[in-house]
Design an enzyme around this catalytic site. Structure first.
Site, PDB file in Angstrom:
ATOM      1  CG  ASP A  10      -0.238   0.020   2.552  1.00 32.55           C
ATOM      2  OD1 ASP A  10      -0.858   0.467   3.546  1.00 32.55           O
ATOM      3  OD2 ASP A  10       0.934  -0.396   2.620  1.00 32.55           O
ATOM      4  CG  ASP A  15       4.074   0.103   1.637  1.00 28.22           C
ATOM      5  OD1 ASP A  15       3.794   0.982   2.455  1.00 28.22           O
ATOM      6  OD2 ASP A  15       3.530  -1.005   1.621  1.00 28.22           O
ATOM      7  CG  ASN A  40       0.395   3.381   4.199  1.00 27.34           C
ATOM      8  OD1 ASN A  40       0.205   3.395   5.418  1.00 27.34           O
ATOM      9  ND2 ASN A  40       1.372   2.689   3.642  1.00 27.34           N
ATOM     10  CB  THR A 126       4.480  -4.297   2.972  1.00 31.90           C
ATOM     11  OG1 THR A 126       4.167  -3.790   1.656  1.00 31.90           O
ATOM     12  CG2 THR A 126       5.646  -5.260   2.896  1.00 31.90           C
ATOM     13  CG  PHE A 168      -2.081   1.442   9.391  1.00 37.21           C
ATOM     14  CD1 PHE A 168      -1.868   0.960   8.108  1.00 37.21           C
ATOM     15  CD2 PHE A 168      -3.058   2.413   9.589  1.00 37.21           C
ATOM     16  CE1 PHE A 168      -2.609   1.464   7.036  1.00 37.21           C
ATOM     17  CE2 PHE A 168      -3.792   2.922   8.523  1.00 37.21           C
ATOM     18  CZ  PHE A 168      -3.576   2.443   7.247  1.00 37.21           C
ATOM     19  CG  ASN A 169      -0.018  -3.034   7.419  1.00 35.11           C
ATOM     20  OD1 ASN A 169      -0.475  -2.043   6.844  1.00 35.11           O
ATOM     21  ND2 ASN A 169       1.254  -3.395   7.322  1.00 35.11           N
ATOM     22  CG  HIS A 242       6.816   0.175   9.971  1.00 31.15           C
ATOM     23  ND1 HIS A 242       6.962  -0.042  11.325  1.00 31.15           N
ATOM     24  CD2 HIS A 242       6.353   1.441   9.854  1.00 31.15           C
ATOM     25  CE1 HIS A 242       6.596   1.039  11.989  1.00 31.15           C
ATOM     26  NE2 HIS A 242       6.219   1.948  11.135  1.00 31.15           N
ATOM     27  CG  ASP A 243       5.875  -1.775   4.674  1.00 31.38           C
ATOM     28  OD1 ASP A 243       5.250  -0.884   4.084  1.00 31.38           O
ATOM     29  OD2 ASP A 243       5.398  -2.428   5.625  1.00 31.38           O
TER      30      ASP A 243
HETATM   31  O1  RIB Z   1       2.126  -0.021  10.835  1.00 33.80           O
HETATM   32  C1  RIB Z   1       3.026   0.162   9.773  1.00 33.80           C
HETATM   33  C2  RIB Z   1       2.475  -0.407   8.507  1.00 33.80           C
HETATM   34  O2  RIB Z   1       1.276   0.285   8.141  1.00 33.80           O
HETATM   35  C3  RIB Z   1       3.421  -0.214   7.309  1.00 33.80           C
HETATM   36  O3  RIB Z   1       3.220  -1.250   6.384  1.00 33.80           O
HETATM   37  C4  RIB Z   1       2.967   1.089   6.732  1.00 33.80           C
HETATM   38  O4  RIB Z   1       3.307   1.225   5.346  1.00 33.80           O
HETATM   39  C5  RIB Z   1       1.478   0.969   6.898  1.00 33.80           C
HETATM   40  O5  RIB Z   1       0.989   0.181   5.815  1.00 33.80           O
HETATM   41 CA    CA Z   2       2.717  -0.633   4.076  1.00 35.62          CA
END
Ligand code: RIB
Ligand code: CA
Length: 313
Positions: A10, A15, A40, A126, A168-169, A242-243
């Site tokens: 996303d 990403d 996102n 991701t 978040f994801n 993160h990703d």
């Molecule tokens: O919490 C972080 C994740 O949520 C990452 O993948 C960021 O790109 C969002 O998608």
């Molecule tokens: Ca992401």
């Protein structure tokens, strides 16, 4: 022997860095396709951004698909306050020349998996897990075709980043996360516990800025903007990558330490939607369905990131 990957993302500033790392390693990865998902920002923007990143890196032969535009049950929640209104603050946003594939991303996922040998394709989500969950539900026969699911999501010791207890994801589509976690295929999970150990600090940004190529300069601009929000919110030294942890693992597995344990996600609680129930100490006789990353060698992680970005020179 290259490893067959399907990237499900996303984009999204972090990403983008993960895609830069992947595209620089096409001697090792056979990237069968990139599927965008709403997360996102909206699906229209994530699939546009994915194609912008393909054009920026001059990998326009990569096939980009649009997947799901909303979570399975909850309304879409985005993170534009982090990634910007267009979902990719830091670089020029424009209408890309390269075409979006006409096939729906979920149909691409199903058809590609069904047409492959067992345990041959690695899925790298991701973003919210809506695409993979939809494919698994619509066609369960794809599961044996999956070699490994390498995903970014969840949190245990770190608490949440979108609510006090949810990452978040997993928050955006907890029902999808549940479906994927129950698919009985090898799942490697990079949650906030490990991603908060790799922060794009000022010295890292300086190292990236010193790389003389267009992609590294774009990565620097993206991360400089991305870090601003994260530093303001957490008071930490930079934006968590993160990703890119998923790609770092696929490139250099020994950067990370893992624990095999049970992971479930709360899906509907108004208070704790998206919360990870991780049985890190294996207190219950539950299936140890995930390989949970809990430590990363952050020096070697950033050395790897720099090496990948230098490949664009
Ligand atoms: O919490 C972080 C994740 O949520 C990452 O993948 C960021 O790109 C969002 O998608
Ligand atoms: Ca992401």
């Amino acid at each position: 022997m290259t490893r067959k990957l399907i990237l499900d993302c996303d984009p999204g500033q972090d990403d983008a860095i993960s895609l830069f790392m992947a595209f620089a390693a096409r001697d090792r990865f056979d990237i069968l396709g990139v599927i965008a998902v709403a997360g996102n920002t909206s699906l229209e923007k994530t699939h546009r951004n994915a194609r912008i990143l393909c054009e920026l890196t001059q990998h326009t032969d990569i096939r980009v698909y649009a997947g799901c535009d909303a979570p399975l049950h909850h309304p879409l929640a985005t993170a534009e306050e982090v990634h910007g209104r267009e979902g990719l603050d830091g670089i020029e946003i424009y209408t890309p020349q390269m075409p979006l594939q006409t096939q729906h991303g979920v149909d691409f996922l199903i058809d590609t998996l069904l047409g492959s040998e067992d345990e041959t394709i690695t899925i790298v989500p991701t973003g919210p897990l809506t695409n993979l969950a939809t494919a698994l539900t619509r066609q369960p026969k794809i599961a044996p075709k999956i070699k490994e699911i390498v995903l970014m999501g969840g949190a245990y010791r770190e608490g949440g980043n979108i609510t006090p207890s949810a990452e978040f994801n997993f928050y955006v589509d907890p029902h999808a996360a549940q479906i994927v976690l129950e698919c009985e295929r090898p799942i490697t999970v990079f949650g906030l516990d490990v991603t908060h150990q790799v922060l794009s600090s000022p010295d890292i940004l300086a190292r990236i800025k010193s790389i003389n190529n267009k992609v590294a300069q774009a990565a620097h601009q993206i991360l400089q903007d991305y870090s601003r929000f994260e530093i303001d919110r957490y008071g930490i030294d930079g934006g968590p990558l993160h990703d890119p942890c998923t790609m770092a693992y696929l490139l250099q597995e020994d950067l990370f330490e893992f624990k095999q344990c049970n992971l479930r996600v709360e899906a509907d609680s108004p208070l704790a939607r998206g919360h990870c129930v991780l049985d890190f100490w294996n207190t219950k006789p539950l299936p140890k369905n995930v390989k949970w990353a809990h430590h990363v060698n952050h020096e070697k992680f950033f050395d790897l990131l720099i090496t990948q970005l230098e490949k664009y020179s």
